[in-house]
Design a protein around this motif. Structure first.
Motif, mmCIF file in Angstrom:
data_model
loop_
_atom_site.group_PDB
_atom_site.id
_atom_site.type_symbol
_atom_site.label_atom_id
_atom_site.label_comp_id
_atom_site.label_asym_id
_atom_site.label_seq_id
_atom_site.Cartn_x
_atom_site.Cartn_y
_atom_site.Cartn_z
ATOM 1 N N ARG A 119 7.519 6.129 -0.542
ATOM 2 C CA ARG A 119 6.544 7.222 -0.554
ATOM 3 C C ARG A 119 6.899 8.255 -1.626
ATOM 4 O O ARG A 119 6.029 8.751 -2.342
ATOM 5 C CB ARG A 119 6.487 7.881 0.823
ATOM 6 N N GLY A 120 8.184 8.549 -1.752
ATOM 7 C CA GLY A 120 8.614 9.520 -2.754
ATOM 8 C C GLY A 120 8.353 9.045 -4.168
ATOM 9 O O GLY A 120 7.911 9.822 -5.030
ATOM 10 N N THR A 121 8.612 7.769 -4.428
ATOM 11 C CA THR A 121 8.369 7.213 -5.761
ATOM 12 C C THR A 121 6.881 7.233 -6.093
ATOM 13 O O THR A 121 6.482 7.601 -7.202
ATOM 14 C CB THR A 121 8.905 5.776 -5.839
ATOM 15 N N LEU B 279 -1.753 1.858 11.064
ATOM 16 C CA LEU B 279 -0.721 1.415 10.123
ATOM 17 C C LEU B 279 -0.669 2.294 8.872
ATOM 18 O O LEU B 279 0.359 2.331 8.194
ATOM 19 C CB LEU B 279 -0.985 -0.044 9.722
ATOM 20 N N SER B 280 -1.748 2.985 8.582
ATOM 21 C CA SER B 280 -1.759 3.852 7.408
ATOM 22 C C SER B 280 -0.793 5.023 7.552
ATOM 23 O O SER B 280 -0.474 5.695 6.559
ATOM 24 C CB SER B 280 -3.176 4.385 7.144
ATOM 25 N N PHE B 281 -0.295 5.263 8.761
ATOM 26 C CA PHE B 281 0.652 6.360 8.977
ATOM 27 C C PHE B 281 2.105 5.894 8.890
ATOM 28 O O PHE B 281 3.019 6.728 8.976
ATOM 29 C CB PHE B 281 0.402 7.005 10.348
ATOM 30 N N VAL B 282 2.324 4.581 8.719
ATOM 31 C CA VAL B 282 3.693 4.054 8.677
ATOM 32 C C VAL B 282 4.510 4.714 7.569
ATOM 33 O O VAL B 282 5.700 5.031 7.746
ATOM 34 C CB VAL B 282 3.675 2.519 8.482
ATOM 35 N N GLU B 283 3.887 4.965 6.424
ATOM 36 C CA GLU B 283 4.642 5.509 5.288
ATOM 37 C C GLU B 283 5.208 6.900 5.558
ATOM 38 O O GLU B 283 6.114 7.355 4.856
ATOM 39 C CB GLU B 283 3.786 5.535 4.030
ATOM 40 N N TYR B 284 4.704 7.567 6.602
ATOM 41 C CA TYR B 284 5.192 8.915 6.904
ATOM 42 C C TYR B 284 6.336 8.914 7.917
ATOM 43 O O TYR B 284 6.842 9.984 8.270
ATOM 44 C CB TYR B 284 4.036 9.779 7.416
ATOM 45 N N LEU B 285 6.727 7.728 8.368
ATOM 46 C CA LEU B 285 7.849 7.656 9.302
ATOM 47 C C LEU B 285 9.149 8.007 8.574
ATOM 48 O O LEU B 285 9.332 7.658 7.409
ATOM 49 C CB LEU B 285 7.939 6.242 9.893
ATOM 50 N N PRO B 286 10.080 8.659 9.252
ATOM 51 C CA PRO B 286 11.310 9.142 8.593
ATOM 52 C C PRO B 286 12.392 8.078 8.474
ATOM 53 O O PRO B 286 13.557 8.334 8.767
ATOM 54 C CB PRO B 286 11.746 10.282 9.522
ATOM 55 N N PHE B 287 12.012 6.874 8.039
ATOM 56 C CA PHE B 287 12.974 5.797 7.875
ATOM 57 C C PHE B 287 13.179 5.548 6.381
ATOM 58 O O PHE B 287 12.262 5.719 5.576
ATOM 59 C CB PHE B 287 12.486 4.506 8.545
ATOM 60 N N ARG B 288 14.384 5.099 6.008
ATOM 61 C CA ARG B 288 14.696 4.916 4.589
ATOM 62 C C ARG B 288 13.753 3.922 3.922
ATOM 63 O O ARG B 288 13.438 4.057 2.739
ATOM 64 C CB ARG B 288 16.137 4.432 4.428
ATOM 65 N N LYS C 255 0.834 -1.211 0.000
ATOM 66 C CA LYS C 255 0.000 0.000 0.000
ATOM 67 C C LYS C 255 0.866 1.258 0.000
ATOM 68 O O LYS C 255 0.535 2.240 -0.659
ATOM 69 C CB LYS C 255 -0.929 -0.003 1.217
ATOM 70 N N ILE C 256 1.980 1.231 0.727
ATOM 71 C CA ILE C 256 2.900 2.368 0.709
ATOM 72 C C ILE C 256 3.434 2.579 -0.703
ATOM 73 O O ILE C 256 3.574 3.705 -1.167
ATOM 74 C CB ILE C 256 4.074 2.134 1.683
ATOM 75 N N PHE D 119 9.868 -3.776 14.740
ATOM 76 C CA PHE D 119 8.718 -2.904 14.519
ATOM 77 C C PHE D 119 7.674 -3.581 13.640
ATOM 78 O O PHE D 119 6.476 -3.575 13.948
ATOM 79 C CB PHE D 119 9.205 -1.595 13.888
ATOM 80 N N ARG D 120 8.110 -4.189 12.556
ATOM 81 C CA ARG D 120 7.155 -4.838 11.651
ATOM 82 C C ARG D 120 6.460 -6.020 12.306
ATOM 83 O O ARG D 120 5.323 -6.343 11.969
ATOM 84 C CB ARG D 120 7.871 -5.273 10.369
ATOM 85 N N ALA D 121 7.136 -6.667 13.242
ATOM 86 C CA ALA D 121 6.522 -7.809 13.925
ATOM 87 C C ALA D 121 5.342 -7.387 14.788
ATOM 88 O O ALA D 121 4.477 -8.213 15.116
ATOM 89 C CB ALA D 121 7.564 -8.523 14.778
ATOM 90 N N THR D 122 5.282 -6.101 15.147
ATOM 91 C CA THR D 122 4.167 -5.620 15.984
ATOM 92 C C THR D 122 2.954 -5.216 15.162
ATOM 93 O O THR D 122 1.885 -4.960 15.722
ATOM 94 C CB THR D 122 4.611 -4.408 16.820
#
Length: 560
Positions: free
Chosen positions: A256-258, A241-250, A110-111, A229-232
């Motif tokens: 998200r940028g693509t 979970l819809s907010f995961v894509e906004y986390l500042p991780f690579r 989804k991301i 984190f993903r295991a949780t």
């Protein structure tokens, strides 16, 4: 004083609690299934992410435990890993939608693609998407794209001859994966959107740069914290979970940028196609995938129509699946043909003979028809073998939608010494399908299953007793012809890859053009290619991981 309402409420609570405890104590367990030792925090997850080559661990475990084994997920989770053909047939064909993607897969998809068919959360949603999209992926519709595929392949050949290899009759080292990705991106732009991405003309193209090294930059060697984190996620509500894509991780920023870049282009194109569909007669409309998709969507019952956001998301999914996986597969093909030039020579001779046949039938300068490509048996054998030997999607994560029993074609021995031919699984059980291990089973593919040998599909060495995949028994879930294959690489069943024919036609068109015009060989400097696990199985050069996905090969133009 206890009222009747209180008593009923207490009884209801006690019954529900008792049932929950009963289910917890009696639900199926896979603890008796043998597998490698797994620490609580990370299990075997880190081992899989950091293995030197995709499949190394799978192949080792098959030898040790059989075609089904237990591995450890993060936070003590037990994961059932399977490569058994009968189990895979059950999961993908006989069980319908009873083995959906797990939460982790759905969040990442989804991301990456938004509300596309790939991220459809349930059977109703997936069926709705599929019904609207089917007209755009009919066999006649896809076969009509062959001239466009061939034109893009011819353009790549001209660029290599006129720019890259000019005044270099001995050839030169070329990063073939970069050029193939730009070619397939232009192909998907023209055939899916009626739009010119201009990737071949401009290597700095915004869309091309967005996809370049996207998986290696975001998925290579994830950290300890990401795995935990993903295991949780399975315990978190979907809205959170819809907010995961906004986390500042690579891992999430790059996806998200693509998606933002491709959605910007797709939104305008969907609007244009929608306006055109309102005024142009059906038979006179454009034939690209998006235009056909828009017209099919407008003809549907309003309650079943896809929203604009969903239509835009389909384009993100098609762009990813239609160019990234195809370019990757062709890259592995050229590598294998460079290592074993006798196969390259055999294909080139087959193409030459077919070219003479076409000239005699249609005149000099006539190009191949679809039936000409499909009439090259060695070409078809090569495609099947590359999908078998180098499955771009090497694992598929699923979970049991209900209590079930997985049948096995080959019995396994449990930790107690019992020999079993089926595995009961509880609702929610994580199941990891090992495509790469299935594709190396010697009882199906022959004693030389660990070697690249396309003649197995000509000599009749492949055992098709248990049908698993769409193409030569290959599950083309990751790739996108009318052949029946035994290799699992384009997913079969209810969620089978809707674009598998598109990808196969595209690969045939491009490969034939390249082999007809160029010779490929390994570079003069010793280069060790690694099959890296970066979400997709991608080639990287050992000691040069900082350069991202890379396949350097010596390319020499063949004189006419």
């Amino acid at each position: 004083m206890i009222t009747t309402t209180s008593a009923v409420s207490f009884a209801l609570f006690f019954s529900v609690a008792a049932y929950a405890i009963y289910r917890r104590l009696t639900r199926y367990s896979i603890k008796h299934i043998r597998g490698p030792k797994a620490p609580f925090w990370l299990g075997n997850v880190r081992d899989f992410f950091y293995q030197a080559n995709v499949g190394d661990m799978d192949f080792q475990y098959v030898k040790e435990y059989g075609l089904a084994w237990r591995m450890g997920g993060a936070l003590g989770q037990d994961v059932l890993q399977v490569a058994d053909p009968k189990a895979l047939q059950h999961i993908f064909h006989k069980s319908g939608y009873n083995y959906p993607k797990n939460i982790e897969s759905n969040v990442i998809i989804k991301i990456l693609t938004g509300d596309s068919i790939l991220a459809a959360p349930n059977s109703h949603s997936h069926s709705r998407h599929r019904k609207v999209m089917n007209p755009a992926f009919s066999a006649p519709q896809l076969r009509s794209f062959l001239p466009q595929f061939r034109n893009s392949a011819a353009k790549l050949c001209r660029l290599w001859k006129d720019e890259v290899l000019e005044e270099k009759p001995e050839g030169d080292v070329v990063a073939v994966n970069k050029w193939l990705a730009r070619t397939t991106l232009d192909v998907i732009g023209e055939t899916a959107f009626h739009f010119d991405f201009g990737a071949l003309d401009n290597s700095k193209n915004e869309v091309s740069e967005a996809y370049d090294n996207m998986f290696s930059d975001s998925q290579l060697h994830p950290s300890f914290y990401v795995a935990i984190f993903r295991a949780t996620w399975k315990w978190l509500p979907w809205w959170l979970l819809s907010f995961v894509e906004y986390l500042p991780f690579r891992e999430y920023k790059r996806f998200r940028g693509t998606k933002k870049i491709i959605n910007k282009v797709s939104s305008v194109l969907v609007d244009n196609a929608t306006e055109e569909a309102k005024v142009v007669e059906l038979e006179k409309g454009k034939k690209d995938v998006m235009s056909v998709l828009v017209r099919a969507n407008m003809s549907e019952n309003p309650s079943l129509q896809l929203s604009k956001e969903e239509m835009v998301s389909q384009m993100a999914a098609l762009t990813l699946a239609g160019h990234e996986t195809t370019a990757n597969t062709l890259t592995w093909m050229l590598w294998e043909l460079s290592k074993q030039p006798q196969f390259q020579d055999q294909l080139r001779e087959e193409i030459k003979q077919k070219r003479e046949e076409v000239a005699g039938r249609d005149g000099e300068g006539a190009d191949f028809r679809m039936e000409d490509l499909e009439g090259m048996p060695f070409l078809q054998a090569l495609l099947k073998e590359i999908l078998r030997f180098h499955p771009i999607v090497y694992h598929l994560l699923r979970r049991a939608g209900k209590d079930d029993v997985l049948p096995l074609s080959e019995p396994i021995t449990t930790s107690t010494g019992a020999v079993i031919s089926e595995i009961p699984v509880a609702k929610g059980q994580a199941v990891l399908v090992s495509i790469c291990a299935y594709n190396r089973i010697k009882s199906i593919w022959g004693e030389d299953a660990d070697q690249f040998n396309p003649t197995r599909f000509i000599d009749g060495k492949v055992d098709n007793a248990v049908k698993v995949g769409m193409y030569g028994n290959l599950d083309l879930r990751a790739h996108h012809s009318e052949l029946t294959l035994n290799v699992i690489d384009v997913a079969a069943g209810m969620r089978g890859c809707i674009g598998w024919r598109f990808s196969l036609i595209e690969m045939q068109a491009i490969l034939v053009a390249l082999i007809e015009n160029f010779e490929f060989s390994l570079p003069p400097t010793e280069t060790e290619i690694m099959r890296m696990p970066v979400g997709l199985m991608s080639p990287m050069v050992k000691g040069r991981f900082n350069e991202g996905v890379l396949m350097p090969l010596t390319v020499r133009a063949i004189k006419a």
